[in-house]
Enzyme design. Structure first.
Site, mmCIF file in Angstrom:
data_model
loop_
_atom_site.group_PDB
_atom_site.id
_atom_site.type_symbol
_atom_site.label_atom_id
_atom_site.label_comp_id
_atom_site.label_asym_id
_atom_site.label_seq_id
_atom_site.Cartn_x
_atom_site.Cartn_y
_atom_site.Cartn_z
ATOM 1 N N ASP A 142 0.862 -1.216 0.158
ATOM 2 C CA ASP A 142 0.070 0.028 0.116
ATOM 3 C C ASP A 142 0.900 1.235 0.037
ATOM 4 O OD1 ASP A 142 -2.344 1.423 0.118
ATOM 5 O OD2 ASP A 142 -3.156 0.015 1.461
ATOM 6 N N GLY A 167 14.741 -5.020 5.355
ATOM 7 C CA GLY A 167 15.435 -5.485 4.537
ATOM 8 C C GLY A 167 16.618 -6.244 5.376
ATOM 9 N N GLU A 190 6.118 -1.812 11.416
ATOM 10 C CA GLU A 190 7.400 -1.962 11.092
ATOM 11 C C GLU A 190 7.765 -3.595 11.447
ATOM 12 O OE1 GLU A 190 9.690 -0.751 9.377
ATOM 13 O OE2 GLU A 190 8.598 1.181 8.792
#
Length: 275
Positions: A142, A167, A190
Protein backbone atom coordinates in the site's frame (compact mmCIF):
# COMPACT_ATOMS: atom_id res chain seq x y z
CA UNK A 1 32.15 -24.31 -11.73
CA UNK A 2 28.55 -23.95 -10.62
CA UNK A 3 27.09 -20.48 -10.16
CA UNK A 4 27.02 -21.01 -6.41
CA UNK A 5 30.69 -22.03 -6.31
CA UNK A 6 31.74 -19.04 -8.42
CA UNK A 7 30.02 -16.66 -5.99
CA UNK A 8 31.32 -18.39 -2.86
CA UNK A 9 34.88 -18.36 -4.19
CA UNK A 10 34.63 -14.65 -5.05
CA UNK A 11 33.14 -13.94 -1.62
CA UNK A 12 36.23 -15.32 0.10
CA UNK A 13 38.33 -12.68 -1.67
CA UNK A 14 35.66 -9.94 -1.74
CA UNK A 15 38.15 -7.28 -0.63
CA UNK A 16 39.86 -7.74 -3.99
CA UNK A 17 36.69 -7.30 -6.04
CA UNK A 18 36.77 -4.06 -8.06
CA UNK A 19 35.07 -2.36 -10.99
CA UNK A 20 37.37 -4.24 -13.36
CA UNK A 21 36.88 -7.68 -11.84
CA UNK A 22 36.80 -10.87 -13.90
CA UNK A 23 34.16 -10.71 -16.64
CA UNK A 24 32.97 -14.23 -15.83
CA UNK A 25 32.20 -13.17 -12.26
CA UNK A 26 30.35 -10.07 -13.45
CA UNK A 27 28.29 -12.17 -15.86
CA UNK A 28 27.47 -14.60 -13.05
CA UNK A 29 26.35 -11.80 -10.74
CA UNK A 30 24.24 -10.27 -13.52
CA UNK A 31 22.64 -13.66 -14.20
CA UNK A 32 21.70 -14.02 -10.53
CA UNK A 33 20.14 -10.54 -10.45
CA UNK A 34 18.17 -11.41 -13.58
CA UNK A 35 17.02 -14.68 -12.01
CA UNK A 36 15.94 -12.87 -8.84
CA UNK A 37 14.10 -10.34 -10.99
CA UNK A 38 12.16 -13.05 -12.84
CA UNK A 39 11.45 -15.14 -9.74
CA UNK A 40 13.49 -18.06 -11.03
CA UNK A 41 15.38 -18.01 -7.71
CA UNK A 42 14.62 -16.35 -4.38
CA UNK A 43 16.81 -15.44 -1.44
CA UNK A 44 14.82 -17.55 1.03
CA UNK A 45 12.24 -20.28 0.70
CA UNK A 46 10.41 -22.76 2.90
CA UNK A 47 11.98 -26.22 2.68
CA UNK A 48 10.47 -29.07 4.69
CA UNK A 49 8.56 -26.57 6.79
CA UNK A 50 11.57 -24.38 7.65
CA UNK A 51 12.69 -21.12 6.09
CA UNK A 52 16.14 -21.43 4.52
CA UNK A 53 18.43 -18.64 3.29
CA UNK A 54 20.32 -19.17 0.04
CA UNK A 55 23.45 -17.34 1.10
CA UNK A 56 25.13 -17.23 -2.30
CA UNK A 57 22.28 -15.11 -3.67
CA UNK A 58 22.74 -12.49 -0.96
CA UNK A 59 26.49 -12.63 -1.52
CA UNK A 60 25.98 -11.97 -5.23
CA UNK A 61 23.88 -8.87 -4.48
CA UNK A 62 26.52 -7.53 -2.10
CA UNK A 63 29.34 -8.26 -4.57
CA UNK A 64 27.46 -6.32 -7.25
CA UNK A 65 27.90 -3.13 -5.22
CA UNK A 66 31.69 -3.51 -5.50
CA UNK A 67 31.60 -4.28 -9.22
CA UNK A 68 29.60 -1.32 -10.49
CA UNK A 69 30.43 2.41 -10.34
CA UNK A 70 28.23 5.25 -9.17
CA UNK A 71 26.33 6.88 -12.02
CA UNK A 72 24.05 9.84 -12.63
CA UNK A 73 20.51 9.68 -14.00
CA UNK A 74 18.63 12.82 -14.99
CA UNK A 75 14.84 12.96 -14.87
CA UNK A 76 12.25 15.62 -15.70
CA UNK A 77 12.17 17.07 -12.17
CA UNK A 78 15.26 15.69 -10.43
CA UNK A 79 18.43 13.70 -10.82
CA UNK A 80 19.65 10.59 -9.03
CA UNK A 81 23.08 9.24 -8.15
CA UNK A 82 23.39 5.53 -7.43
CA UNK A 83 25.10 2.31 -8.45
CA UNK A 84 24.90 2.02 -12.22
CA UNK A 85 23.21 -1.40 -12.30
CA UNK A 86 20.37 -0.20 -10.06
CA UNK A 87 19.68 3.26 -11.46
CA UNK A 88 17.12 1.98 -13.93
CA UNK A 89 14.37 0.14 -12.10
CA UNK A 90 12.74 -3.18 -12.77
CA UNK A 91 10.18 -1.81 -15.22
CA UNK A 92 12.27 0.87 -16.95
CA UNK A 93 11.40 0.92 -20.64
CA UNK A 94 8.54 -1.56 -20.33
CA UNK A 95 5.77 -1.46 -22.91
CA UNK A 96 2.10 -2.13 -22.24
CA UNK A 97 2.69 -5.68 -23.45
CA UNK A 98 5.53 -6.14 -20.92
CA UNK A 99 3.25 -5.02 -18.09
CA UNK A 100 0.44 -7.30 -19.28
CA UNK A 101 2.83 -10.26 -19.35
CA UNK A 102 4.10 -9.52 -15.83
CA UNK A 103 0.49 -9.29 -14.68
CA UNK A 104 0.74 -6.93 -11.71
CA UNK A 105 -0.68 -3.45 -11.23
CA UNK A 106 1.83 -0.68 -10.58
CA UNK A 107 0.68 2.91 -10.02
CA UNK A 108 2.93 5.93 -10.69
CA UNK A 109 5.80 6.75 -8.33
CA UNK A 110 6.43 3.17 -7.20
CA UNK A 111 10.21 2.63 -7.34
CA UNK A 112 10.88 -1.08 -7.81
CA UNK A 113 14.51 -2.16 -7.97
CA UNK A 114 15.96 -4.44 -10.59
CA UNK A 115 16.48 -7.84 -8.95
CA UNK A 116 13.16 -7.86 -7.09
CA UNK A 117 10.24 -10.11 -8.01
CA UNK A 118 6.57 -9.14 -8.11
CA UNK A 119 3.95 -11.85 -8.71
CA UNK A 120 0.84 -11.74 -10.83
CA UNK A 121 -2.21 -9.82 -9.57
CA UNK A 122 -0.09 -7.95 -7.03
CA UNK A 123 -0.89 -4.26 -6.55
CA UNK A 124 1.86 -1.72 -5.93
CA UNK A 125 0.58 1.61 -4.70
CA UNK A 126 3.20 4.41 -4.46
CA UNK A 127 5.64 2.24 -2.50
CA UNK A 128 9.27 1.09 -2.54
CA UNK A 129 10.58 -2.40 -3.31
CA UNK A 130 14.30 -3.06 -2.89
CA UNK A 131 16.64 -5.53 -4.60
CA UNK A 132 16.21 -9.17 -3.64
CA UNK A 133 12.66 -8.70 -2.36
CA UNK A 134 10.06 -11.29 -3.34
CA UNK A 135 6.38 -10.27 -3.46
CA UNK A 136 4.07 -13.15 -4.23
CA UNK A 137 0.79 -13.26 -6.13
CA UNK A 138 -2.19 -11.17 -5.11
CA UNK A 139 -0.38 -9.08 -2.50
CA UNK A 140 -0.93 -5.35 -2.05
CA UNK A 141 1.94 -3.08 -1.04
CA UNK A 142 0.00 0.00 0.00
CA UNK A 143 0.85 3.70 -0.15
CA UNK A 144 4.32 4.58 1.19
CA UNK A 145 4.88 1.00 2.37
CA UNK A 146 8.31 -0.57 1.90
CA UNK A 147 9.67 -4.01 1.09
CA UNK A 148 13.33 -4.02 2.13
CA UNK A 149 16.28 -5.83 0.59
CA UNK A 150 15.63 -9.59 0.31
CA UNK A 151 12.38 -9.45 2.30
CA UNK A 152 9.96 -12.25 1.43
CA UNK A 153 6.24 -11.45 1.28
CA UNK A 154 3.74 -14.22 0.57
CA UNK A 155 0.51 -14.54 -1.39
CA UNK A 156 -2.58 -12.37 -0.81
CA UNK A 157 -1.01 -10.20 1.88
CA UNK A 158 -1.90 -6.59 2.62
CA UNK A 159 1.04 -4.45 3.68
CA UNK A 160 -0.87 -1.37 4.79
CA UNK A 161 -0.01 2.27 4.23
CA UNK A 162 3.22 3.51 5.75
CA UNK A 163 4.36 0.05 6.88
CA UNK A 164 7.82 -1.42 6.47
CA UNK A 165 9.06 -4.96 5.98
CA UNK A 166 12.71 -4.61 6.86
CA UNK A 167 15.58 -5.60 4.64
CA UNK A 168 18.23 -8.04 5.85
CA UNK A 169 21.03 -8.07 3.29
CA UNK A 170 23.93 -8.80 5.62
CA UNK A 171 25.28 -10.93 7.14
CA UNK A 172 24.81 -13.38 4.29
CA UNK A 173 23.66 -16.21 6.55
CA UNK A 174 20.93 -14.14 8.23
CA UNK A 175 17.34 -15.00 7.41
CA UNK A 176 15.52 -12.08 5.78
CA UNK A 177 12.26 -10.75 7.18
CA UNK A 178 9.46 -13.14 6.24
CA UNK A 179 5.76 -12.35 5.83
CA UNK A 180 3.94 -15.59 5.04
CA UNK A 181 0.73 -15.97 2.98
CA UNK A 182 -2.51 -14.13 3.81
CA UNK A 183 -1.01 -11.76 6.39
CA UNK A 184 -2.48 -8.35 7.17
CA UNK A 185 0.12 -5.86 8.40
CA UNK A 186 -1.56 -2.79 9.88
CA UNK A 187 -0.77 0.79 8.90
CA UNK A 188 2.45 2.39 10.15
CA UNK A 189 3.90 -0.93 11.36
CA UNK A 190 7.47 -2.22 11.11
CA UNK A 191 8.61 -5.84 11.01
CA UNK A 192 12.41 -6.10 10.84
CA UNK A 193 15.55 -8.12 11.66
CA UNK A 194 14.45 -11.40 10.10
CA UNK A 195 11.25 -11.79 12.10
CA UNK A 196 8.81 -14.35 10.67
CA UNK A 197 5.10 -13.51 10.63
CA UNK A 198 3.16 -16.75 10.32
CA UNK A 199 0.51 -17.45 7.71
CA UNK A 200 -2.85 -15.77 8.12
CA UNK A 201 -1.80 -13.49 10.97
CA UNK A 202 -3.25 -10.02 11.54
CA UNK A 203 -1.05 -7.32 13.06
CA UNK A 204 -2.68 -4.20 14.41
CA UNK A 205 -1.81 -0.68 13.30
CA UNK A 206 1.45 0.60 14.75
CA UNK A 207 3.15 -2.73 15.51
CA UNK A 208 6.95 -2.72 15.85
CA UNK A 209 8.57 -6.14 15.96
CA UNK A 210 12.27 -7.01 15.86
CA UNK A 211 14.29 -9.92 17.19
CA UNK A 212 14.43 -8.43 20.70
CA UNK A 213 10.70 -7.68 20.92
CA UNK A 214 8.90 -9.83 23.47
CA UNK A 215 5.90 -11.60 21.95
CA UNK A 216 3.43 -12.40 24.72
CA UNK A 217 0.56 -14.87 24.40
CA UNK A 218 -2.12 -13.25 26.56
CA UNK A 219 -3.90 -16.57 27.13
CA UNK A 220 -0.89 -18.60 28.31
CA UNK A 221 1.58 -15.92 29.36
CA UNK A 222 4.28 -17.53 27.23
CA UNK A 223 6.96 -15.15 25.93
CA UNK A 224 8.72 -15.84 22.64
CA UNK A 225 10.92 -13.92 20.21
CA UNK A 226 11.36 -13.62 16.46
CA UNK A 227 8.26 -15.41 15.18
CA UNK A 228 4.52 -14.74 15.19
CA UNK A 229 2.61 -18.06 15.14
CA UNK A 230 0.20 -18.62 12.22
CA UNK A 231 -3.28 -17.07 12.44
CA UNK A 232 -2.43 -14.83 15.39
CA UNK A 233 -4.09 -11.49 16.07
CA UNK A 234 -1.40 -9.20 17.48
CA UNK A 235 -1.69 -5.78 19.13
CA UNK A 236 0.81 -3.46 20.88
CA UNK A 237 1.13 -3.90 24.63
CA UNK A 238 3.44 -3.34 27.57
CA UNK A 239 5.07 -5.43 30.27
CA UNK A 240 5.54 -4.05 33.81
CA UNK A 241 8.72 -4.60 35.78
CA UNK A 242 7.80 -7.34 38.29
CA UNK A 243 10.63 -6.37 40.60
CA UNK A 244 9.86 -2.67 40.50
CA UNK A 245 6.22 -1.79 39.76
CA UNK A 246 7.10 1.91 39.75
CA UNK A 247 9.53 1.47 36.86
CA UNK A 248 8.37 2.26 33.31
CA UNK A 249 6.74 -0.63 31.47
CA UNK A 250 8.41 -1.99 28.32
CA UNK A 251 6.82 -2.35 24.91
CA UNK A 252 5.80 -5.82 23.73
CA UNK A 253 3.63 -7.49 21.08
CA UNK A 254 0.57 -9.26 22.49
CA UNK A 255 -1.18 -12.20 20.83
CA UNK A 256 -4.78 -11.67 21.91
CA UNK A 257 -6.54 -14.42 19.95
CA UNK A 258 -6.62 -16.54 16.82
CA UNK A 259 -7.96 -15.07 13.59
CA UNK A 260 -11.73 -15.61 13.20
CA UNK A 261 -14.26 -14.71 10.53
CA UNK A 262 -14.97 -11.33 12.12
CA UNK A 263 -11.29 -10.38 11.99
CA UNK A 264 -10.86 -11.67 8.47
CA UNK A 265 -13.89 -9.73 7.18
CA UNK A 266 -12.27 -6.49 8.38
CA UNK A 267 -8.86 -7.17 6.85
CA UNK A 268 -9.54 -9.05 3.61
CA UNK A 269 -8.03 -7.60 0.47
CA UNK A 270 -10.50 -5.92 -1.89
CA UNK A 271 -10.59 -7.90 -5.15
CA UNK A 272 -12.06 -4.92 -6.98
CA UNK A 273 -8.64 -3.23 -6.85
CA UNK A 274 -7.24 -6.01 -9.04
CA UNK A 275 -9.72 -5.73 -11.89
Amino acid sequence: MSIENIINEAWEKRDQITLVSDENLKNTVNQIIDDLDSGKVRVAEKINGEWTTHQYLKKAIMLSFRMYPMENLNGPYSSWYDKAHLLKGKTAGWSKEDHEKAGFRMVPNSPVRKGSYVGKNAVLMPCYVNIGAYIDEGTMIDTFARAGSCSQIGKNCHISAGSGVGGVLEPAQALPTIIEDNVFLGAMSEVVEGVIVGEGSVLSMGMYIGQSTKIVDRKTGEITYGKIPPYSVVVPGSLPNKNNPAAPSLYCAVIIKQVDEKTRSKTSVNDLLRE
